[in-house]
Motif scaffolding. Sequence first.
Motif, PDB file in Angstrom:
ATOM      1  N   GLY A  32      20.229  -2.248 -10.541  1.00  0.00           N
ATOM      2  CA  GLY A  32      19.220  -2.388 -11.431  1.00  0.00           C
ATOM      3  C   GLY A  32      19.322  -3.360 -12.830  1.00  0.00           C
ATOM      4  N   THR A 165      20.458   4.492 -12.367  1.00  0.00           N
ATOM      5  CA  THR A 165      19.464   3.800 -11.887  1.00  0.00           C
ATOM      6  C   THR A 165      18.957   4.279 -10.540  1.00  0.00           C
ATOM      7  N   GLY A 292      13.475  -1.657 -10.523  1.00  0.00           N
ATOM      8  CA  GLY A 292      14.675  -2.346 -11.004  1.00  0.00           C
ATOM      9  C   GLY A 292      14.504  -3.776 -11.461  1.00  0.00           C
TER      10      GLY A 292
END
Length: 327
Positions: A32, A165, A292
């Motif tokens: 990300g 993430t 992301g």
Amino acid sequence: MEAAANIIIMARNISSASGRGSRRAMQVSVLGPIVAAALLATASPAAASDEAGPVRIAKDIPYLTTGGKALHLDVYVHSAAAKAPTPVLIHFHGGGWARGARPESWTGFRPYLAAGMSVVTVQYRLAGEAPAPAAVQDARCALHWVSANAAEYGFDTSRIIVSGTSAGGHLALMAGLLSTDNDIDLDACKAAPKAAAILDFYGPADLTGGGTVTDARSPTIANWIGGGSDANAMARKMSPITHLAPDSPPIFIAHGDADPIVPVTQSIDLKQRLDALGVPSDLFIAIGGGHGKFPPEQRSAMMKRAIAFLCGRKLLSAGACPAPEGI
């Protein structure tokens, strides 16, 4: 990566290692915006000045052995830890619970180190090795390890921040939201400390598919949850929204409004539930952001908001926090 190797080095002495290019390329795709930009911009994990990087690095530390396999983590200690315990960020990588690895170096965590935090990055069991709840158990064990080893690395156990993430964002939520009397923790990792805050970057908060029908869940979630008659119950148990409570840790949430993998509605719903419970939270929606893949200006704004959120909870030193507007 050598198992059980514990390498402690000064950041100024780090040199570029060979044979890491392929792993770095893989990380860029799953970690990300926080770490990807730095990895893409950096040809090697060469250290910056002491001011920007950790002064002590301990890599490949085994924190849990389960099923005959040792799981490892890496520690990046902030220079301030030599004087007083520092806040510590525990990071879980993304990859749909089925792929990915912890970052090769600390360079993607510059904003956190600059804010006075030490950083711990965690390996956990992937779906091909063990389905749910294995990854959540591992995340909780990493939290337990940080507390148990706080004195060695100068961690402040009252300022533990869990972050991740995508699937790692889900693990951060689960690690931070589970109560101490849950029935998920492994016996060896019970009594994990309470996280002071959670940073959730586009992680799924509800794995049930919005109903009770197994087929309503995405293939990625179904792959990790597994099948069988108890799949629906497991999906609910593995959903962070199931574990929300008025005393849940403060949560910062970031999500792209064009995310094709985890719908932004997951984070909007999470924020609404937190508001209803009176839990401090902030939701940053990256305009034009995918899964992301945020525009640079949105990525920069997101990190500033995340740091400001931690400052607002008094989890960072005053020197790391921006002055209030108008001063």
